[in-house]
Design a protein around this motif. Structure first.
Motif, PDB file in Angstrom:
ATOM      1  N   ASP A  18      -1.302 -10.943  -1.754  1.00  0.00           N
ATOM      2  CA  ASP A  18      -0.252  -9.783  -1.356  1.00  0.00           C
ATOM      3  C   ASP A  18      -0.739  -8.604  -1.053  1.00  0.00           C
ATOM      4  OD1 ASP A  18       2.301  -9.381  -0.036  1.00  0.00           O
ATOM      5  OD2 ASP A  18       3.366  -9.634  -2.062  1.00  0.00           O
ATOM      6  N   VAL A  19      -1.882  -7.790  -0.344  1.00  0.00           N
ATOM      7  CA  VAL A  19      -1.532  -6.448  -0.684  1.00  0.00           C
ATOM      8  C   VAL A  19      -1.035  -6.349   0.394  1.00  0.00           C
ATOM      9  CG1 VAL A  19      -3.839  -4.847  -0.717  1.00  0.00           C
ATOM     10  CG2 VAL A  19      -3.859  -6.783  -1.947  1.00  0.00           C
ATOM     11  N   ASN A  20      -1.023  -4.883   1.111  1.00  0.00           N
ATOM     12  CA  ASN A  20      -0.351  -4.396   2.355  1.00  0.00           C
ATOM     13  C   ASN A  20      -1.641  -4.563   3.191  1.00  0.00           C
ATOM     14  OD1 ASN A  20      -0.201  -2.514   4.254  1.00  0.00           O
ATOM     15  ND2 ASN A  20       1.633  -2.539   3.359  1.00  0.00           N
ATOM     16  N   LEU A  21      -1.254  -5.329   3.962  1.00  0.00           N
ATOM     17  CA  LEU A  21      -2.326  -5.655   5.407  1.00  0.00           C
ATOM     18  C   LEU A  21      -2.804  -4.410   5.773  1.00  0.00           C
ATOM     19  CD1 LEU A  21      -3.491  -7.672   7.064  1.00  0.00           C
ATOM     20  CD2 LEU A  21      -1.670  -7.026   8.805  1.00  0.00           C
ATOM     21  N   ARG A  22      -2.350  -3.314   6.298  1.00  0.00           N
ATOM     22  CA  ARG A  22      -2.746  -1.999   6.333  1.00  0.00           C
ATOM     23  C   ARG A  22      -4.030  -1.318   5.043  1.00  0.00           C
ATOM     24  NH1 ARG A  22       1.461   2.297   7.107  1.00  0.00           N
ATOM     25  NH2 ARG A  22       0.521   3.655   5.604  1.00  0.00           N
TER      26      ARG A  22
ATOM     27  N   GLN B  95       4.814  -7.305  -2.647  1.00  0.00           N
ATOM     28  CA  GLN B  95       4.603  -6.534  -1.579  1.00  0.00           C
ATOM     29  C   GLN B  95       6.571  -5.908  -1.304  1.00  0.00           C
ATOM     30  OE1 GLN B  95       2.771  -4.429   0.255  1.00  0.00           O
ATOM     31  NE2 GLN B  95       1.887  -6.131  -1.507  1.00  0.00           N
TER      32      GLN B  95
ATOM     33  N   VAL C 181       6.660  -2.777  -3.256  1.00  0.00           N
ATOM     34  CA  VAL C 181       6.062  -1.720  -2.718  1.00  0.00           C
ATOM     35  C   VAL C 181       6.787  -1.017  -1.827  1.00  0.00           C
ATOM     36  CG1 VAL C 181       3.839  -1.309  -1.517  1.00  0.00           C
ATOM     37  CG2 VAL C 181       4.028  -2.626  -3.072  1.00  0.00           C
ATOM     38  N   ASP C 182       7.741  -2.386  -1.332  1.00  0.00           N
ATOM     39  CA  ASP C 182       8.796  -1.384  -0.058  1.00  0.00           C
ATOM     40  C   ASP C 182       9.849  -0.272  -0.836  1.00  0.00           C
ATOM     41  OD1 ASP C 182       7.720  -3.246   1.990  1.00  0.00           O
ATOM     42  OD2 ASP C 182       8.179  -4.413   1.851  1.00  0.00           O
TER      43      ASP C 182
ATOM     44  N   LYS D  44       8.600   2.743  -1.640  1.00  0.00           N
ATOM     45  CA  LYS D  44       8.632   3.323  -0.796  1.00  0.00           C
ATOM     46  C   LYS D  44       9.918   3.665  -0.199  1.00  0.00           C
ATOM     47  CE  LYS D  44       6.827   4.574   4.161  1.00  0.00           C
ATOM     48  NZ  LYS D  44       7.191   5.879   3.599  1.00  0.00           N
TER      49      LYS D  44
ATOM     50  N   GLY E 218      -0.464  -7.813  -5.647  1.00  0.00           N
ATOM     51  CA  GLY E 218      -0.467  -6.646  -4.739  1.00  0.00           C
ATOM     52  C   GLY E 218       0.358  -5.909  -5.145  1.00  0.00           C
TER      53      GLY E 218
ATOM     54  N   SER F 128      -1.246  -2.093  -4.084  1.00  0.00           N
ATOM     55  CA  SER F 128      -1.265  -1.203  -2.730  1.00  0.00           C
ATOM     56  C   SER F 128      -0.226   0.280  -2.789  1.00  0.00           C
ATOM     57  CB  SER F 128       0.003  -2.395  -1.721  1.00  0.00           C
ATOM     58  OG  SER F 128      -0.441  -3.602  -2.271  1.00  0.00           O
TER      59      SER F 128
ATOM     60  N   ILE G  60       0.442   3.261  -0.216  1.00  0.00           N
ATOM     61  CA  ILE G  60       1.812   3.377   0.589  1.00  0.00           C
ATOM     62  C   ILE G  60       2.523   4.184   0.127  1.00  0.00           C
ATOM     63  CG2 ILE G  60       3.608   2.050   1.126  1.00  0.00           C
ATOM     64  CD1 ILE G  60       1.214   1.101   2.592  1.00  0.00           C
TER      65      ILE G  60
END
Ligand code: GDP
Length: 296
Positions: free
Chosen positions: A42-46, A227, A230-231, A234, A257, A261, A265
């Motif tokens: 579940d690591v950020n795609l970017r 994620q 992470v969101d 951010k 993940g 990330s 991010i």
């Protein structure tokens, strides 16, 4: 802790390290496996794309293909990239000297572990010779003030609380005045969470931040939410500004993940991890140690 991602990476490393020579095809195959492992974690795609591209680019250079021990060189590249994802080097708390009161604000959504972490961090700093005080500025969750007072008392950390208070900024401000007067050199402020990072919450936290001018504004985020953590980091960083993150429930996070990330991010370092429900279950975050735990 990180079992699932570590199993995957250990397999990849094992398949590389057995080889006396490495071809471009070997590199591509291994990186493909790593890509799958990171996506499953579940690591950020970017972040995954960047990791993969840089690893391939570096590994296909002469340093690996012409190395005396190409497999070791390739593994070193993977390790270094992993450490970089995790934030490079250990980032300490930026506390002032013992003659002033440094304020640490803790933010986080409900259930992320904020109140527990306030006391964990206070105890950790007390064990380092600091004089911490806690402020109960979470006036939203009904039991938060009581929880902080009980935990503080159990562990010998004074707590400033006012169960009738309506304005968390005022609680934080008067706690800071008291901490200064009584020469506590760290004030940790437990703020209110919500179910989500809404406008109301951001305004409240901006208000508290303004009156206490913290040296650290840390987001307490639940590692198990991947994620989503992470969101949230951010959003908090964009709206109020963070100086770092404390990732809780790391003990129950098998995927990793969020840890892998957050730095890329948000550009904010992870400063501590919560590793269990006990008050002593907190550890400084060392990117190299976590990388070696993942790579096996
Ligand atoms: P708050 O709503 O953010 O203040 O959350 P709490 O501090 O009340 O914590 C919510 C739950 O998470 C509690 O049951 C804590 O014991 C648990 N918790 C907090 N940190 C950790 C951790 O690092 N590991 C584990 N396993 N549980 C944790």
């Amino acid at each position: 802790m990180l079992d699932r991602i570590s199993d995957k990476f250990t397999d990849v490393i094992r398949s590389i390290s057995g080889q006396a020579r490495i071809s471009e095809k070997n590199i591509e195959d291994a990186v493909e496996e790593i890509k799958i492992a990171l996506l499953e974690a579940d690591v950020n795609l970017r972040v995954v794309r960047r990791f993969v591209n840089r690893t391939i680019q570096e590994a296909k250079g002469d340093a690996v293909l012409k190395a005396v021990s190409p497999s070791q060189q390739f593994i070193k590249i993977i390790n270094d990239r992993m450490v970089q994802l995790l934030g490079d080097t250990r980032q300490e708390l930026q506390l002032k000297g013992p003659d002033t009161t440094s304020v640490i604000l803790l933010y986080g959504l409900q259930g992320s572990g904020k109140t527990t972490t306030s006391v964990k961090l206070a105890l950790e700093l007390k064990n380092q010779g600091r004089r911490p005080m806690l402020a109960a500025a979470d006036l939203v969750r009904p039991a938060a003030i009581q929880q902080l007072m009980i935990l503080g008392e159990q562990h010998g950390i004074p707590v400033v609380a006012d169960e009738k208070a309506k304005d968390p900024s005022k609680v934080a401000k008067s706690a800071l005045q008291r901490a200064k007067k009584e020469q506590f050199d760290v004030l940790i402020v437990d703020t209110a969470g919500r179910m989500q990072a809404d406008l109301d919450l951001m305004k409240e936290l901006q208000g508290i931040k303004k009156v206490v001018d913290p040296v650290e504004a840390l987001l307490v985020a639940d590692a198990m939410t991947g994620q989503a953590a992470v969101d949230i980091a951010k959003t908090f960083h964009d709206q109020i500004g963070l100086t770092g993150v404390i990732l809780t429930k790391f003990d129950s996070d098998t995927r990793g993940g969020a840890a892998l990330s957050i730095k890329s991010i948000t550009d904010q370092p992870i400063k501590y991890i919560g590793t269990g429900e006990k008050i002593t279950d907190i550890e400084p975050f060392y990117p190299e140690r976590i990388a070696s735990r993942i790579l096996g």
